[in-house]
Scaffold this active site. Sequence first.
Site, PDB file in Angstrom:
ATOM      1  N   ARG A   1     -11.544   4.084 -11.497  1.00  0.00           N
ATOM      2  CA  ARG A   1     -11.186   4.211 -12.772  1.00  0.00           C
ATOM      3  C   ARG A   1     -11.307   2.636 -13.129  1.00  0.00           C
ATOM      4  NH1 ARG A   1      -7.246   5.616 -15.688  1.00  0.00           N
ATOM      5  NH2 ARG A   1      -5.808   4.381 -14.456  1.00  0.00           N
TER       6      ARG A   1
ATOM      7  N   ARG B   1      -9.353   0.642 -23.317  1.00  0.00           N
ATOM      8  CA  ARG B   1      -8.400   0.958 -24.387  1.00  0.00           C
ATOM      9  C   ARG B   1      -9.360   0.620 -25.587  1.00  0.00           C
ATOM     10  NH1 ARG B   1      -2.767  -1.668 -22.918  1.00  0.00           N
ATOM     11  NH2 ARG B   1      -2.423  -0.372 -21.230  1.00  0.00           N
TER      12      ARG B   1
ATOM     13  N   ARG C   1      -4.004  -6.471   4.125  1.00  0.00           N
ATOM     14  CA  ARG C   1      -4.685  -7.357   3.174  1.00  0.00           C
ATOM     15  C   ARG C   1      -3.682  -8.376   2.809  1.00  0.00           C
ATOM     16  NH1 ARG C   1      -6.156  -4.955  -1.548  1.00  0.00           N
ATOM     17  NH2 ARG C   1      -6.340  -6.932  -2.511  1.00  0.00           N
TER      18      ARG C   1
ATOM     19  N   ARG D   1      -6.360 -15.608  -9.233  1.00  0.00           N
ATOM     20  CA  ARG D   1      -5.237 -15.530 -10.377  1.00  0.00           C
ATOM     21  C   ARG D   1      -4.764 -17.048 -10.359  1.00  0.00           C
ATOM     22  NH1 ARG D   1      -1.489 -10.501 -10.934  1.00  0.00           N
ATOM     23  NH2 ARG D   1      -0.480 -11.337  -8.947  1.00  0.00           N
TER      24      ARG D   1
ATOM     25  N   GLU E   1      -3.601 -18.117  -6.208  1.00  0.00           N
ATOM     26  CA  GLU E   1      -3.600 -16.985  -5.477  1.00  0.00           C
ATOM     27  C   GLU E   1      -5.118 -16.692  -4.941  1.00  0.00           C
ATOM     28  OE1 GLU E   1      -0.932 -13.809  -6.920  1.00  0.00           O
ATOM     29  OE2 GLU E   1      -2.629 -12.578  -6.297  1.00  0.00           O
TER      30      GLU E   1
ATOM     31  N   TYR F   1       1.418   1.211  -0.067  1.00  0.00           N
ATOM     32  CA  TYR F   1       1.537   0.414  -1.253  1.00  0.00           C
ATOM     33  C   TYR F   1       2.618   0.847  -2.294  1.00  0.00           C
ATOM     34  CZ  TYR F   1       1.169  -3.067  -4.570  1.00  0.00           C
ATOM     35  OH  TYR F   1       1.812  -4.023  -5.404  1.00  0.00           O
TER      36      TYR F   1
ATOM     37  N   ASP G   1       4.985  -0.108  -5.338  1.00  0.00           N
ATOM     38  CA  ASP G   1       5.600  -0.709  -6.548  1.00  0.00           C
ATOM     39  C   ASP G   1       7.165  -0.790  -6.326  1.00  0.00           C
ATOM     40  OD1 ASP G   1       3.448  -2.085  -7.713  1.00  0.00           O
ATOM     41  OD2 ASP G   1       3.313  -0.554  -9.095  1.00  0.00           O
TER      42      ASP G   1
HETATM   43  C1  LIG Z   1       1.416  -9.990  -4.102  1.00  0.00           C
HETATM   44  C2  LIG Z   1       2.257  -8.875  -4.448  1.00  0.00           C
HETATM   45  C3  LIG Z   1       2.562  -8.695  -5.815  1.00  0.00           C
HETATM   46  C4  LIG Z   1       3.432  -7.420  -5.952  1.00  0.00           C
HETATM   47  N1  LIG Z   1       3.498  -7.336  -7.584  1.00  0.00           N
HETATM   48  C5  LIG Z   1       4.278  -6.326  -7.905  1.00  0.00           C
HETATM   49  C6  LIG Z   1       4.512  -6.151  -9.060  1.00  0.00           C
HETATM   50  O1  LIG Z   1       4.084  -6.911 -10.142  1.00  0.00           O
HETATM   51  N2  LIG Z   1       5.261  -5.161  -9.515  1.00  0.00           N
HETATM   52  C7  LIG Z   1       5.742  -4.436  -8.727  1.00  0.00           C
HETATM   53  O2  LIG Z   1       6.447  -3.117  -9.013  1.00  0.00           O
HETATM   54  N3  LIG Z   1       5.416  -4.430  -7.209  1.00  0.00           N
HETATM   55  C8  LIG Z   1       4.835  -5.672  -7.035  1.00  0.00           C
HETATM   56  N4  LIG Z   1       4.561  -5.738  -5.586  1.00  0.00           N
HETATM   57  C9  LIG Z   1       5.286  -4.866  -4.732  1.00  0.00           C
HETATM   58  C10 LIG Z   1       6.811  -5.331  -4.222  1.00  0.00           C
HETATM   59  O3  LIG Z   1       6.722  -6.518  -3.542  1.00  0.00           O
HETATM   60  C11 LIG Z   1       7.186  -4.219  -3.161  1.00  0.00           C
HETATM   61  O4  LIG Z   1       7.465  -2.787  -3.905  1.00  0.00           O
HETATM   62  C12 LIG Z   1       8.580  -4.442  -2.562  1.00  0.00           C
HETATM   63  O5  LIG Z   1       8.904  -5.802  -2.385  1.00  0.00           O
HETATM   64  C13 LIG Z   1       8.758  -3.725  -1.276  1.00  0.00           C
HETATM   65  O6  LIG Z   1      10.163  -3.781  -0.732  1.00  0.00           O
HETATM   66  P1  LIG Z   1      10.318  -3.462   0.752  1.00  0.00           P
HETATM   67  O7  LIG Z   1      11.845  -3.528   0.709  1.00  0.00           O
HETATM   68  O8  LIG Z   1       9.510  -2.487   1.126  1.00  0.00           O
HETATM   69  O9  LIG Z   1       9.404  -4.776   1.712  1.00  0.00           O
HETATM   70  P2  LIG Z   1       9.663  -6.151   1.819  1.00  0.00           P
HETATM   71  O10 LIG Z   1       9.955  -6.924   0.616  1.00  0.00           O
HETATM   72  O11 LIG Z   1       8.399  -6.669   2.212  1.00  0.00           O
HETATM   73  O12 LIG Z   1      10.839  -6.498   2.846  1.00  0.00           O
HETATM   74  C14 LIG Z   1      10.673  -6.201   4.125  1.00  0.00           C
HETATM   75  C15 LIG Z   1      11.437  -7.332   4.873  1.00  0.00           C
HETATM   76  O13 LIG Z   1      11.662  -7.165   6.146  1.00  0.00           O
HETATM   77  C16 LIG Z   1      11.686  -8.350   6.762  1.00  0.00           C
HETATM   78  N5  LIG Z   1      11.216  -8.064   8.371  1.00  0.00           N
HETATM   79  C17 LIG Z   1      10.057  -7.395   8.808  1.00  0.00           C
HETATM   80  N6  LIG Z   1      10.114  -7.318  10.126  1.00  0.00           N
HETATM   81  C18 LIG Z   1      11.135  -7.753  10.513  1.00  0.00           C
HETATM   82  C19 LIG Z   1      11.784  -7.983  11.748  1.00  0.00           C
HETATM   83  N7  LIG Z   1      11.446  -7.484  13.005  1.00  0.00           N
HETATM   84  N8  LIG Z   1      13.327  -8.355  11.846  1.00  0.00           N
HETATM   85  C20 LIG Z   1      13.813  -8.791  10.629  1.00  0.00           C
HETATM   86  N9  LIG Z   1      13.370  -8.934   9.716  1.00  0.00           N
HETATM   87  C21 LIG Z   1      11.769  -8.296   9.423  1.00  0.00           C
HETATM   88  C22 LIG Z   1      10.507  -9.291   6.194  1.00  0.00           C
HETATM   89  O14 LIG Z   1      10.650 -10.413   6.376  1.00  0.00           O
HETATM   90  C23 LIG Z   1      10.753  -8.810   4.603  1.00  0.00           C
HETATM   91  O15 LIG Z   1      11.834  -9.598   3.972  1.00  0.00           O
HETATM   92  C24 LIG Z   1       3.806  -6.765  -5.188  1.00  0.00           C
HETATM   93  C25 LIG Z   1       3.654  -6.865  -4.048  1.00  0.00           C
HETATM   94  C26 LIG Z   1       3.058  -7.956  -3.465  1.00  0.00           C
HETATM   95  C27 LIG Z   1       2.497  -8.413  -2.048  1.00  0.00           C
END
Ligand SMILES: Cc1cc2nc3c(=O)[nH]c(=O)nc-3n(C[C@H](O)[C@H](O)[C@H](O)COP(=O)(O)OP(=O)(O)OC[C@H]3O[C@@H](n4cnc5c(N)ncnc54)[C@H](O)[C@@H]3O)c2cc1C
Length: 367
Positions: free
Chosen positions: A171, A175, A248, A279, A299, A347, A349
């Site tokens: 998609r 708009r 990625r 970006r 980026e 993935y 958010d």
């Molecule tokens: C470039 C980018 C842009 C984004 N933009 C948006 C947005 O605009 N809006 C939105 O809603 N969402 C966005 N997201 C998504 C958002 O980042 C995630 O939903 C959220 O951060 C996920 O949280 P999490 O706790 O699952 O993972 P993470 O934030 O990745 O936390 C996992 C943590 O575990 C730690 N870890 C991993 N392995 C180990 C280990 N063996 N020992 C100790 N620590 C470890 C890592 O270092 C990390 O700090 C984006 C993501 C990316 C990559």
Amino acid sequence: MKKYDYVLVGSGLYAGVFAWYARKNGKSCLVVEKRDHIGGNIYCEEIEGIHVHKYGAHIFHTSNRKVWDFVNSLAEFNRYTNSPVANFKGEMYNMPFNMNTFSKMWGISTPEEAKDIIEKQRAEIQGEPKNLEEQAISLVGREVYEKLVKGYTEKQWGRDCRELPAFIIKRLPVRYTYDNNYFNDLYQGIPIGGYNVIMEALFEGCDMETGVDYLEKKEYYDSLGETIVYTGTIDAYYSYCFGKLEYRSLRFESELLEEENHQGVAVVNYTDRETPYTRMIEHKHFEFGTQPKTVVTKEYPVTWQEGMEPYYPVNDEKNQSLYQQYAALAQRETGVIFGGRLGEYKYYDMDKVIESAMKKAEEIFGE
Ligand SMILES: Cc1cc2nc3c(=O)[nH]c(=O)nc-3n(C[C@H](O)[C@H](O)[C@H](O)COP(=O)(O)OP(=O)(O)OC[C@H]3O[C@@H](n4cnc5c(N)ncnc54)[C@H](O)[C@@H]3O)c2cc1C
């Protein structure tokens, strides 16, 4: 009796929300984070009074009232509305594709005129689209495709749109209103003071160890906690026994500029093929900053290799079926909860990862 009820591996949103519920229910928590700071990918680094989104631009948006109320109980949110702008060889267009975009592109003013032009251009593709280029033209016509889709997509995938499969773009939202708000969600904004305010509130009362890789001292940390909440990559947890999952990645290049306002908006997409980045983010605009200096981040898409940050799980058949093998092992574990973007290879958010951690915590602790 072990020292902690929970050892949380990782300090992102999933672990944070889970820890918040655990603490509320009187449980003790240790957080082990391999980076030298907490917050996962929403961490902000403060530079010249500006909250720099260190791991990519993060805009909070949701239609889930419970999640919105929850995050607002942790921090106050501002009225930021994501309205990115596309730069095609110096021509500026509003995103997502809307009447402002079409009016600038064709000098027209009504939805009917815009629909008419797009319909005529779409007709160029007859039958089933054979590749991404044909698919995109069949959705938005050739001109929007060539100026706003082609170069950006080719940079993202590192390949010509004619060599990419059609299904990648299912998609392309169009708009026919003058509405530059990128998201359709009911609520959006940025926490005032940056995302660290939220993360600090979530982990309040937890013991923290940063700069520690749990997997390198797994036995020791397992001996400290009754239950492990693991939010790292699931394939690493199982020592890649079935093979490696793919991701990625992105490369960020940040610069502090001696000017007040560099691009006038938080997010500019570079949609030509020649500019090597996709970006440019100007962080101060997320919080309407008035500092005398500014920080911008370019980026660059990069093909993920081992050692790079695993930003996005790859949603193809090969990786999903490999993930299922790991998920089957995880299901048989007792005393370990796998969660979050890396633990579930999904993935998410921010609002969705909060929702998922809330659900798990409520299963255990009740509402
Ligand atoms: C470039 C980018 C842009 C984004 N933009 C948006 C947005 O605009 N809006 C939105 O809603 N969402 C966005 N997201 C998504 C958002 O980042 C995630 O939903 C959220 O951060 C996920 O949280 P999490 O706790 O699952 O993972 P993470 O934030 O990745 O936390 C996992 C943590 O575990 C730690 N870890 C991993 N392995 C180990 C280990 N063996 N020992 C100790 N620590 C470890 C890592 O270092 C990390 O700090 C984006 C993501 C990316 C990559």
